[in-house]
Design an enzyme around this catalytic site. Structure first.
Site, PDB file in Angstrom:
ATOM      1  N   ASP A 173       0.815  -1.226   0.000  1.00  0.00           N
ATOM      2  CA  ASP A 173       0.000   0.000   0.000  1.00  0.00           C
ATOM      3  C   ASP A 173       0.844   1.269   0.000  1.00  0.00           C
ATOM      4  O   ASP A 173       0.406   2.315   0.486  1.00  0.00           O
ATOM      5  CB  ASP A 173      -0.959   0.044   1.216  1.00  0.00           C
ATOM      6  CG  ASP A 173      -1.811  -1.195   1.306  1.00  0.00           C
ATOM      7  OD1 ASP A 173      -2.259  -1.665   0.252  1.00  0.00           O
ATOM      8  OD2 ASP A 173      -1.999  -1.696   2.422  1.00  0.00           O
ATOM      9  N   GLY A 187      -4.122  -3.944  -4.615  1.00  0.00           N
ATOM     10  CA  GLY A 187      -5.117  -2.931  -4.945  1.00  0.00           C
ATOM     11  C   GLY A 187      -4.372  -1.678  -5.345  1.00  0.00           C
ATOM     12  O   GLY A 187      -3.920  -0.924  -4.497  1.00  0.00           O
ATOM     13  N   ARG A 232       2.822 -29.013  -5.983  1.00  0.00           N
ATOM     14  CA  ARG A 232       2.761 -29.645  -7.308  1.00  0.00           C
ATOM     15  C   ARG A 232       1.400 -30.263  -7.624  1.00  0.00           C
ATOM     16  O   ARG A 232       1.308 -31.295  -8.271  1.00  0.00           O
ATOM     17  CB  ARG A 232       3.908 -30.673  -7.462  1.00  0.00           C
ATOM     18  CG  ARG A 232       5.251 -29.987  -7.435  1.00  0.00           C
ATOM     19  CD  ARG A 232       6.349 -30.899  -7.068  1.00  0.00           C
ATOM     20  NE  ARG A 232       6.225 -31.340  -5.694  1.00  0.00           N
ATOM     21  CZ  ARG A 232       7.118 -32.061  -5.057  1.00  0.00           C
ATOM     22  NH1 ARG A 232       8.189 -32.455  -5.678  1.00  0.00           N
ATOM     23  NH2 ARG A 232       6.938 -32.411  -3.814  1.00  0.00           N
TER      24      ARG A 232
HETATM   25  P1  IMP Z   1      -2.840 -12.611   1.453  1.00  0.00           P
HETATM   26  O1  IMP Z   1      -1.863 -12.052   0.488  1.00  0.00           O
HETATM   27  O2  IMP Z   1      -4.270 -12.302   1.104  1.00  0.00           O
HETATM   28  O3  IMP Z   1      -2.613 -14.049   1.751  1.00  0.00           O
HETATM   29  O4  IMP Z   1      -2.605 -11.855   2.868  1.00  0.00           O
HETATM   30  C1  IMP Z   1      -1.414 -12.041   3.633  1.00  0.00           C
HETATM   31  C2  IMP Z   1      -0.990 -10.735   4.306  1.00  0.00           C
HETATM   32  O5  IMP Z   1      -0.574  -9.819   3.302  1.00  0.00           O
HETATM   33  C3  IMP Z   1      -2.105 -10.033   5.080  1.00  0.00           C
HETATM   34  O6  IMP Z   1      -1.523  -9.362   6.183  1.00  0.00           O
HETATM   35  C4  IMP Z   1      -2.632  -9.018   4.103  1.00  0.00           C
HETATM   36  O7  IMP Z   1      -3.241  -7.931   4.729  1.00  0.00           O
HETATM   37  C5  IMP Z   1      -1.341  -8.623   3.401  1.00  0.00           C
HETATM   38  N1  IMP Z   1      -1.543  -8.112   2.052  1.00  0.00           N
HETATM   39  C6  IMP Z   1      -1.817  -8.832   0.936  1.00  0.00           C
HETATM   40  N2  IMP Z   1      -1.921  -8.032  -0.136  1.00  0.00           N
HETATM   41  C7  IMP Z   1      -1.679  -6.791   0.304  1.00  0.00           C
HETATM   42  C8  IMP Z   1      -1.597  -5.526  -0.361  1.00  0.00           C
HETATM   43  O8  IMP Z   1      -1.741  -5.388  -1.576  1.00  0.00           O
HETATM   44  N3  IMP Z   1      -1.311  -4.461   0.438  1.00  0.00           N
HETATM   45  C9  IMP Z   1      -1.103  -4.581   1.764  1.00  0.00           C
HETATM   46  N4  IMP Z   1      -1.144  -5.743   2.409  1.00  0.00           N
HETATM   47  C10 IMP Z   1      -1.437  -6.830   1.687  1.00  0.00           C
END
Ligand code: IMP
Length: 436
Positions: free
Chosen positions: A12, A39, A148
């Site tokens: 972010d 995002g 795998r």
């Molecule tokens: P996952 O990637 O959905 O498995 O989430 C694992 C960790 O990464 C969590 O703490 C999420 O909040 C964080 N996370 C995943 N994608 C983002 C992002 O795009 N921005 C910030 N944190 C993220």
């Protein structure tokens, strides 16, 4: 010149805006890891676009946007995003397939990955052990890839192969769903049919992304690698286990797209002027408890709510110890300092330059999660800067003295130049000191 953009914190940081800015010069823009857990928010002429899967470069006409092998790919999300880009006139329905290519080797996020992510998070919340994932199925999809038994994009075009792989993939999951989570088993027939249907729709977009990039390199075309998440969420180098499941660091750009060491010459690390984190896990400079009003002020001025999940982000001061680690792990050659405007009009701002751990001063991010949870940040306190006319700033010397000192402290500590300062969400709200 080929550039890798990486998040230098916990995600972010504003990568979407920087990728959008640099995309004007690049011909190829590549997403190489993660999935629609990202995002990326881009504001052009006051219009906000949030992209989760398609590279942010798509907002510039004439670019080739690539989703490479290292990405975990949710076809339903892809089509949702594609349709909305077509509806808003960014892409045309008849030529969209020329602008976007999805790697045959990328792994598919299946509905059972999303379900498992959700059930696991709910289960772990009871014992307060949850990661706080985005619940998009990212972790379970990468698990299957490494185990795998993943389904790759190319499999969607091969009915017999898909049938066999899908059967193997869901065998154990059915047991897990039924006996561990008390959930319903997977409906194989409907999932198989739906997957074949998605494959047919995806067909015009599927290709050999690695091969496309090799050709690009051969003809000296410029490539921009668009990282997602941040260094401290990297599965190897982040604050494990509170991380995502992919390789978010610069090295991931190469393995995630099938290129060699010399494919990029610059690594631009994106950092906010402060720090945020979503999800659970340690955060040494967090100020939610100690400076609650300041945290609220930063969150509200910086609109610190997740672009993917809408969750309020945790807020803290800039952490140079963690940033130094990010500089080293990624080989960062230049920094983009985002949201500098948010700290405007603060009486003072703090920057963490070391930690105290068990009575001693440490200058490196500890490896063990227990230690990262325990460290106490030691701060330098600097005067804040007041509002200034960004249009008159051409070189760093034109910045208000206090902001100049803030930037100087960062550059001297990290030994990396700040090449860009962002002072608002719009493309025009950017001060660039070095072009790459
Ligand atoms: P996952 O990637 O959905 O498995 O989430 C694992 C960790 O990464 C969590 O703490 C999420 O909040 C964080 N996370 C995943 N994608 C983002 C992002 O795009 N921005 C910030 N944190 C993220």
């Amino acid at each position: 010149m080929n550039v890798i953009i990486v998040g230098a914190q916990w995600g972010d940081e504003g990568k979407g805006k920087v990728v959008d800015l640099f995309s004007s010069k690049a011909e190829y823009i590549v997403r190489y890891q993660g999935g629609n857990n990202a995002g990326h928010t881009i504001v052009v002429n006051g219009k906000k676009t949030v992209l989760h899967l398609i590279p942010s470069g798509v907002l510039h006409p004439g670019k080739v946007c690539l989703i490479a092998n290292g990405v975990v790919f949710d076809p339903a999300v892809f089509f949702e995003e594609l349709d909305s880009l077509i509806a808003s006139g960014v892409l045309s329905a008849s030529t969209a397939h020329e602008a976007i290519r999805v790697s045959e080797r990328a792994h598919i996020i299946m509905p059972y990955h999303r379900l498992l992510d959700k059930l696991r998070e709910e289960h772990a919340t009871k014992t307060k052990d949850n990661i706080g994932t985005t619940v998009r199925g990212i972790g379970p999809a990468y698990e299957d890839k490494v185990a795998r038994r993943g389904i790759q994009v190319v499999d969607l075009l091969r009915p017999e192969l898909l049938k066999n792989k899908l059967r193997r993939a869901i065998e154990e999951k059915d047991i897990l769903l039924k006996y561990h989570f008390g959930a319903r088993e997977i409906d194989f027939d409907s999932l198989y049919k739906e997957s074949l249907k998605l494959g047919q729709r995806l067909k015009p977009y599927i290709g050999d992304v690695r091969g496309v990039l090799q050709e690009a390199l051969k003809y000296n075309r410029s490539i921009l690698f668009e990282g997602a998440q941040g260094t401290l969420l990297d599965v190897d180098h982040g604050t494990y286990p509170f991380v995502t499941s992919s390789s978010t660091v610069a090295g991931g750009a190469l393995t995630g797209s099938g290129l060699g060491l010399k494919a990029a010459s610059e690594v631009i690390g994106i950092t906010k002027a402060y720090t945020t984190r979503v999800g659970t896990g340690p955060f040494p400079t967090e100020i939610e408890k100690t400076e609650r009003e300041t945290a609220e002020k930063i969150r509200s001025l910086g609109a610190e709510f997740g672009a993917t999940t809408g969750r309020p982000r945790r807020v803290g001061w800039l952490d140079l110890v963690a940033l130094k680690y990010a500089v080293e792990v990624n080989g960062i050659t230049g920094l983009a300092l985002m949201k500098a405007d948010v700290l405007q009009d603060f009486d003072c701002v703090k920057v963490c330059t070391s930690y105290r751990l068990n009575g001693t001063t440490v200058y490196d991010l500890p490896s063990c999660i227990e230690d990262i949870e325990k460290v106490e940040p030691a701060y330098e306190v600097l005067p804040g800067w007041s509002k200034y006319d960004t249009s008159v700033v051409k070189v760093k010397e034109d910045l208000p003295r206090e902001l100049r000192n803030y930037v100087k402290l960062i550059e001297e500590f990290l030994k990396v130049p700040v090449i860009l300062i962002s002072t608002g969400p719009g493309r025009e709200e950017t001060l660039t000191f070095k072009s790459v």
